[in-house]
Design an enzyme around this catalytic site. Structure first.
Site, PDB file in Angstrom:
ATOM      1  N   LEU A  14       0.866  -1.185   0.000  1.00 40.17           N
ATOM      2  CA  LEU A  14       0.000   0.000   0.000  1.00 40.17           C
ATOM      3  C   LEU A  14       0.901   1.234   0.000  1.00 40.17           C
ATOM      4  CD1 LEU A  14      -2.967   0.620  -0.145  1.00 40.17           C
ATOM      5  CD2 LEU A  14      -3.064   0.655   2.327  1.00 40.17           C
ATOM      6  N   HIS A  15       1.664   1.372  -1.082  1.00 40.99           N
ATOM      7  CA  HIS A  15       2.606   2.478  -1.269  1.00 40.99           C
ATOM      8  C   HIS A  15       2.400   3.050  -2.659  1.00 40.99           C
ATOM      9  CE1 HIS A  15       4.961   1.655   2.358  1.00 40.99           C
ATOM     10  NE2 HIS A  15       4.716   0.379   2.102  1.00 40.99           N
ATOM     11  N   ALA A  16       3.007   4.182  -2.906  1.00 44.07           N
ATOM     12  CA  ALA A  16       3.012   4.812  -4.222  1.00 44.07           C
ATOM     13  C   ALA A  16       1.607   4.921  -4.816  1.00 44.07           C
ATOM     14  CB  ALA A  16       3.969   4.080  -5.157  1.00 44.07           C
TER      15      ALA A  16
END
Length: 86
Positions: A14-16
């Site tokens: 759950l990044h970028a």
């Protein structure tokens, strides 16, 4: 309070881009939204990209998304869908 559990599918966790899409969707809701890792950790503001990224959620980890109020079921489904999209 409504709640959904979702296992993060994206390789980057759950990044970028997944985090940005998650927060943009959360921002459309009038209620507060919280997100936490399943099994530990304090919940964070689901409308804050910095707080979402600070959770350091990786592929295969499960998150708990909470919201309360009119339309919470719909927004929870949308957010869970984002989290489970590879």
């Amino acid at each position: 309070m409504g709640e959904r559990k979702a296992t993060v599918a994206a390789e980057v966790g759950l990044h970028a881009r997944p985090a940005a899409t998650f927060v943009q969707t959360a921002m459309t809701a009038p209620m507060e939204i919280s997100v936490a890792k399943l099994g530990g950790g304090d919940p964070v503001n689901g409308k804050s990209i910095l707080q979402i990224m600070a959770l350091d959620v990786r592929q295969g980890e499960t998150i708990v998304i909470k919201a309360e109020g009119e339309g919470s079921d719909e927004i929870l489904e949308q957010l869970a869908s984002i989290a489970t999209t590879p």
